[in-house]
Motif scaffolding. Structure first.
Motif, mmCIF file in Angstrom:
data_model
loop_
_atom_site.group_PDB
_atom_site.id
_atom_site.type_symbol
_atom_site.label_atom_id
_atom_site.label_comp_id
_atom_site.label_asym_id
_atom_site.label_seq_id
_atom_site.Cartn_x
_atom_site.Cartn_y
_atom_site.Cartn_z
ATOM 1 N N ALA A 189 -5.954 11.374 1.459
ATOM 2 C CA ALA A 189 -5.017 10.593 2.264
ATOM 3 C C ALA A 189 -3.700 10.508 1.516
ATOM 4 O O ALA A 189 -3.604 10.897 0.342
ATOM 5 N N ASN A 190 -2.670 9.997 2.195
ATOM 6 C CA ASN A 190 -1.418 9.702 1.503
ATOM 7 C C ASN A 190 -1.696 8.683 0.398
ATOM 8 O O ASN A 190 -2.530 7.788 0.550
ATOM 9 N N GLY A 191 -0.974 8.799 -0.706
ATOM 10 C CA GLY A 191 -1.195 7.842 -1.778
ATOM 11 C C GLY A 191 -0.231 8.016 -2.922
ATOM 12 O O GLY A 191 0.707 8.817 -2.863
ATOM 13 N N LYS A 192 -0.483 7.246 -3.969
ATOM 14 C CA LYS A 192 0.424 7.161 -5.098
ATOM 15 C C LYS A 192 -0.299 7.493 -6.391
ATOM 16 O O LYS A 192 -1.428 7.046 -6.611
ATOM 17 N N ARG A 200 0.857 -1.183 0.000
ATOM 18 C CA ARG A 200 0.000 0.000 0.000
ATOM 19 C C ARG A 200 0.894 1.233 0.000
ATOM 20 O O ARG A 200 1.724 1.401 0.894
ATOM 21 N N GLU A 240 4.782 16.857 -0.399
ATOM 22 C CA GLU A 240 3.813 17.050 0.670
ATOM 23 C C GLU A 240 2.898 18.217 0.311
ATOM 24 O O GLU A 240 3.366 19.298 -0.042
ATOM 25 N N GLY A 263 -7.385 8.236 -1.766
ATOM 26 C CA GLY A 263 -8.038 8.025 -0.484
ATOM 27 C C GLY A 263 -9.550 7.972 -0.639
ATOM 28 O O GLY A 263 -10.087 8.042 -1.744
ATOM 29 N N VAL A 276 -0.880 15.825 3.345
ATOM 30 C CA VAL A 276 -0.767 14.466 2.820
ATOM 31 C C VAL A 276 0.531 14.369 2.019
ATOM 32 O O VAL A 276 1.100 15.379 1.594
ATOM 33 N N SER A 320 6.763 6.559 1.836
ATOM 34 C CA SER A 320 7.498 7.589 2.579
ATOM 35 C C SER A 320 8.664 7.000 3.372
ATOM 36 O O SER A 320 9.384 7.736 4.050
ATOM 37 N N GLU A 328 0.508 4.279 0.870
ATOM 38 C CA GLU A 328 0.486 5.108 2.073
ATOM 39 C C GLU A 328 1.298 4.491 3.210
ATOM 40 O O GLU A 328 1.666 5.173 4.164
ATOM 41 N N GLU A 329 1.599 3.190 3.107
ATOM 42 C CA GLU A 329 2.375 2.521 4.142
ATOM 43 C C GLU A 329 3.861 2.422 3.806
ATOM 44 O O GLU A 329 4.681 2.233 4.708
#
Length: 231
Positions: A221-224, A51, A195, A145, A155, A57, A53-54
């Motif tokens: 949300a955080n993402g790609k 994922r 960011e 997200g 994010v 970063s 967001e996991e």
């Protein structure tokens, strides 16, 4: 993931064979985890799913010769609270769950139960492996997200910029958000990280010798978000 799916994933990870055991030689310094995953995939038969967001970063420095991929990942990812689940030629990387030493009593004795659980996990894995977005249109609005979530203050958006024609990563491409007067530049692997405040933004993208373009995003949300540039 619900309890049944989690137990079945443990069964896949620990009770079924792992086939792709080719060793890898890798040297990366302060690079995001997807770059490490890319090197492993290029040198072995594994496909790695995570994922964004996991993992995106997380920066790692790795210098190994003839290393076994699963052991390498386990040792590297432990400090990020990430767990490696291999299944045949696939490796799934997820946030660490409570350690379980054995499967529930009677698990797997009923073949219809296995079939039902297998279908349930297959659906979960399908959702897991299709989280990345490739942004190909200037007019479409890409959501990162869940729209039902509250918009966060900050994010992290990551991704890879590639050449549409040959699929090669584009080094030195710029991503710029005019209203914020901020941006980022891709590294030698075409990878970027930026960011931004949550909400809607227009990304302006430029690459040397490639057409300028833009992408519309809404960040919950955080993402790609991967982007292709035309020549």
């Amino acid at each position: 993931m619900d309890k049944k799916a989690y137990f079945y994933l443990l069964f896949l990870a620990f009770c079924l064979p792992v086939y792709a055991q080719k060793s890898v030689t890798i040297s990366v310094e302060e690079q995001p985890l997807p770059i490490l995953f890319q090197h492993i995939e290029e040198q072995s038969a594994y496909q790695i799913f995570s994922r964004p967001e996991e993992t995106d970063s997380c920066l790692v420095t790795v210098n190994v010769t003839d290393a076994e991929p699963i052991s390498l990942l386990e040792n590297t990812l432990e400090r990020f609270g990430l767990t490696v689940y291999p299944y045949t030629n696939y490796i799934f990387v997820i946030k660490e769950k409570p350690f379980i030493t054995s499967l529930p009593e009677g698990f797997g004795e009923n073949t219809s139960e296995i079939k039902e659980e297998s279908e349930e996990v297959s659906a979960w894995l399908s959702a897991f492996t299709n989280r990345d977005q490739k942004a190909t249109s200037e007019n479409k609005v890409y959501e990162i997200g869940s729209p039902t979530a509250d918009i966060p203050d900050k994010v992290i958006l990551t991704g890879t910029i590639t050449n549409f024609k040959n699929g090669e990563p584009v080094t030195g491409a710029s991503i710029y958000i005019k209203e914020l007067q901020t941006g980022a530049v891709t590294d030698p692997y075409g990878y970027y990280k930026i960011e931004l405040p949550g909400g809607r933004h227009e990304l302006q993208i430029q690459g040397i010798g490639l057409e300028d373009t833009k992408r519309q995003v809404v960040l919950y949300a955080n993402g790609k978000l991967d982007i292709e540039l035309q020549e």
